[in-house]
Scaffold this motif. Structure first.
Motif, PDB file in Angstrom:
ATOM      1  N   SER A   1      -6.442 -54.232  33.225  1.00 57.57           N
ATOM      2  CA  SER A   1      -6.612 -54.799  34.921  1.00 57.57           C
ATOM      3  C   SER A   1      -8.146 -54.607  35.335  1.00 57.57           C
ATOM      4  CB  SER A   1      -5.678 -54.108  35.604  1.00 57.57           C
ATOM      5  OG  SER A   1      -5.743 -52.797  35.697  1.00 57.57           O
TER       6      SER A   1
ATOM      7  N   ASP B   1     -10.353 -54.512  40.210  1.00 50.71           N
ATOM      8  CA  ASP B   1      -9.070 -54.534  39.340  1.00 50.71           C
ATOM      9  C   ASP B   1      -8.134 -55.776  39.911  1.00 50.71           C
ATOM     10  OD1 ASP B   1      -6.251 -53.548  38.880  1.00 50.71           O
ATOM     11  OD2 ASP B   1      -7.114 -51.274  39.206  1.00 50.71           O
ATOM     12  N   PHE B   2      -7.753 -56.275  38.856  1.00 53.21           N
ATOM     13  CA  PHE B   2      -7.079 -57.615  38.961  1.00 53.21           C
ATOM     14  C   PHE B   2      -5.609 -57.220  39.754  1.00 53.21           C
ATOM     15  CE2 PHE B   2      -9.303 -59.112  35.089  1.00 53.21           C
ATOM     16  CZ  PHE B   2     -10.190 -59.742  35.867  1.00 53.21           C
ATOM     17  N   ARG B   3      -5.212 -56.224  39.767  1.00 55.56           N
ATOM     18  CA  ARG B   3      -3.720 -55.527  40.516  1.00 55.56           C
ATOM     19  C   ARG B   3      -3.933 -55.756  41.753  1.00 55.56           C
ATOM     20  NH1 ARG B   3      -2.377 -50.231  38.591  1.00 55.56           N
ATOM     21  NH2 ARG B   3      -4.766 -49.924  38.861  1.00 55.56           N
TER      22      ARG B   3
ATOM     23  N   TYR C   1      -8.772 -63.300  36.216  1.00 53.74           N
ATOM     24  CA  TYR C   1      -7.869 -62.790  37.120  1.00 53.74           C
ATOM     25  C   TYR C   1      -6.654 -63.868  37.050  1.00 53.74           C
ATOM     26  CZ  TYR C   1      -5.169 -62.714  41.360  1.00 53.74           C
ATOM     27  OH  TYR C   1      -4.385 -62.707  42.417  1.00 53.74           O
TER      28      TYR C   1
ATOM     29  N   TYR D   1      -5.017 -62.890  33.812  1.00 54.38           N
ATOM     30  CA  TYR D   1      -4.158 -61.415  33.745  1.00 54.38           C
ATOM     31  C   TYR D   1      -2.802 -61.610  34.547  1.00 54.38           C
ATOM     32  CZ  TYR D   1      -3.037 -56.668  35.098  1.00 54.38           C
ATOM     33  OH  TYR D   1      -2.396 -55.388  35.197  1.00 54.38           O
ATOM     34  N   SER D   2      -3.105 -62.426  35.806  1.00 53.66           N
ATOM     35  CA  SER D   2      -1.870 -62.555  36.752  1.00 53.66           C
ATOM     36  C   SER D   2      -0.769 -63.542  36.026  1.00 53.66           C
ATOM     37  CB  SER D   2      -1.986 -63.493  38.121  1.00 53.66           C
ATOM     38  OG  SER D   2      -3.335 -62.629  38.766  1.00 53.66           O
TER      39      SER D   2
END
Length: 430
Positions: free
Chosen positions: A362, A383-385, A417, A420-421
């Motif tokens: 992330s 941080d992609f979270r 992003y 990752y999502s």
């Protein structure tokens, strides 16, 4: 107004002593400017610095005594900070040359290279005139020993040529009113209809210049001079048997990451890729990466360092689509990602950012960055979270703007992003 600038500048208090070499350069087509540095009857320094001066001939004495501030003042008025130029110190007495170079370095105007030549009998003919051809050829010969400069000058020429072609096309066969409307169409087409009206001049200029930059980039390849590569550059510059090991240039690295906005970003400026400090405590409480266990674990070596402890700051980056922001179609909220700026991070023996174990999926790391003259070694983690949204007015109140990612880096963040999502979860069988 159109700007006509010199390529070579002479600063001396006796024009008759340099007329010969000035004429040599002018015969070759160079744009030459002479400044009379006489303290009584001399010229005033230029009010604005020149952008295309490559060579400066500097005399050191404008009265009986040497005064370094006079010499530095002339260079300071001619050369922009951190610019490329070559300095020729041409004076009756050159033992102050080191003082000049040190002073120029302190004000960010150190020349690429310096020639120190004394006005003595070595350069005089029998009629007491100077051997200008000999001096000129000596300088040329020493510059030819740095063939990499030739490649950079070829690139510079192609950029100038391309920009002139772009301007020529925009202004071809039209009057002032038609030119104005054409530029206005570019501004609205690239910036969006929210730029209609009589305000936002600075933003409109930025949109126009960004659009012209895109045209320049896409067309400069066809204007590169058809000039053969020297054998020396074939043998050395373009002969790359292995990856070269050099000191890391964080400022150059930042040029590949950020738009070159040197001054303070305007308070009402919002764009995709905009990086900002958190100013609001409640937002920091909810979205700071420094409160996250996974991030804290990865940054353990940075946080717990005892000597030369890094400084960590909460930051965010706007990841809303550029076209949506330009056309004011992003809805009520801007989309942001949380990050951490680390100044003077701890590194390993290979000069790499030192995290604790493997970096989590992330986290996105950008290392070896320079934010300013005082913050020349920085790293940034996102941080992609930690994605969140805010209305523009709330963003304006609660963030302090720092830098803007260029469109390539912004696209990279957006793509990673998104990837990752959209990752599927894994059901473990136990």
């Amino acid at each position: 107004m159109l700007s006509f600038e010199p390529n070579i500048v002479f600063v001396d208090d006796k024009v008759e002593q340099v007329n010969g070499i000035i004429q040599l350069y002018r015969n070759e087509g160079a744009a030459v400017k002479f400044y009379n540095a006489d303290l009584v009857d001399g010229d005033s320094k230029p009010e604005t610095q020149f952008t295309n001066v490559n060579l400066v001939y500097l005399d050191l004495y404008y009265k009986n005594e040497f005064e370094i501030d006079l010499c530095l003042g002339w260079i300071d008025s001619i050369i922009p900070k951190n610019s490329f130029y070559i300095l020729v110190i041409w004076s009756k007495d050159t033992h102050h040359s080191e003082e000049i170079i040190t002073g120029l370095e302190e004000i960010g105007k150190k020349p690429f290279t310096t020639f120190t030549e004394t006005k003595n009998e070595e350069y005089k003919n029998e009629d007491n005139s100077f051997k200008w051809n000999e001096l000129k050829e000596k300088i040329n010969a020493e510059l030819e020993a740095i063939p990499e400069i030739e490649e950079l000058t070829i690139w510079k020429k192609s950029i100038l040529n391309s920009s002139n072609i772009v301007i020529g096309h925009l202004s071809k066969n039209i009057d002032a009113d038609a030119l104005r409307k054409k530029l206005q169409k570019i501004i609205i087409g690239h910036g969006g209809t929210y730029l209609l009206g009589a305000d936002k001049e600075t933003r409109k200029r930025e949109v126009l210049f960004d659009a012209l930059d895109d045209i320049l980039t896409s067309n400069s390849k066809i204007t590169r001079p058809n000039q053969s590569i020297s054998q020396t550059n074939k043998d050395f510059l373009y002969n790359i048997p292995r990856f070269p090991i050099t000191d890391i240039d964080s400022k150059l690295n930042s040029w590949f990451h950020f738009k070159l906005i040197e001054n303070t970003i305007e308070s009402n400026f919002i764009t995709s890729g905009l990086i900002s400090y958190f100013k609001n405590l409640s937002l920091r409480k909810n979205y700071s990466l420094q409160n996250d266990e996974i991030v804290i674990k990865y940054l353990k070596r940075q946080i717990e360092a005892e000597e030369k402890k890094p400084k960590l700051y909460d930051i965010s980056v706007i990841v809303s689509r550029p076209c949506d922001i330009a056309q004011n179609k992003f809805g009520r909220n801007l989309k942001l990602l949380s990050g951490t700026l680390i100044i003077n991070p701890i590194r390993d023996n290979k000069n790499k950012f030192r995290g604790n174990n493997t970096r989590p999926l992330s986290l996105k790391l950008y290392d070896h960055l320079s934010l300013s003259d005082s913050e020349t070694d920085c790293a940034i983690i996102f941080d992609f979270r930690y994605a969140f949204s805010l209305p523009p007015d709330i963003f304006e109140e609660r963030f302090e703007k720092i830098k803007v990612f260029n469109k390539e880096l912004l696209s990279e963040i957006q793509v990673e992003y998104s990837a990752y999502s959209s990752r599927l979860g894994i059901t473990q069988i136990i």
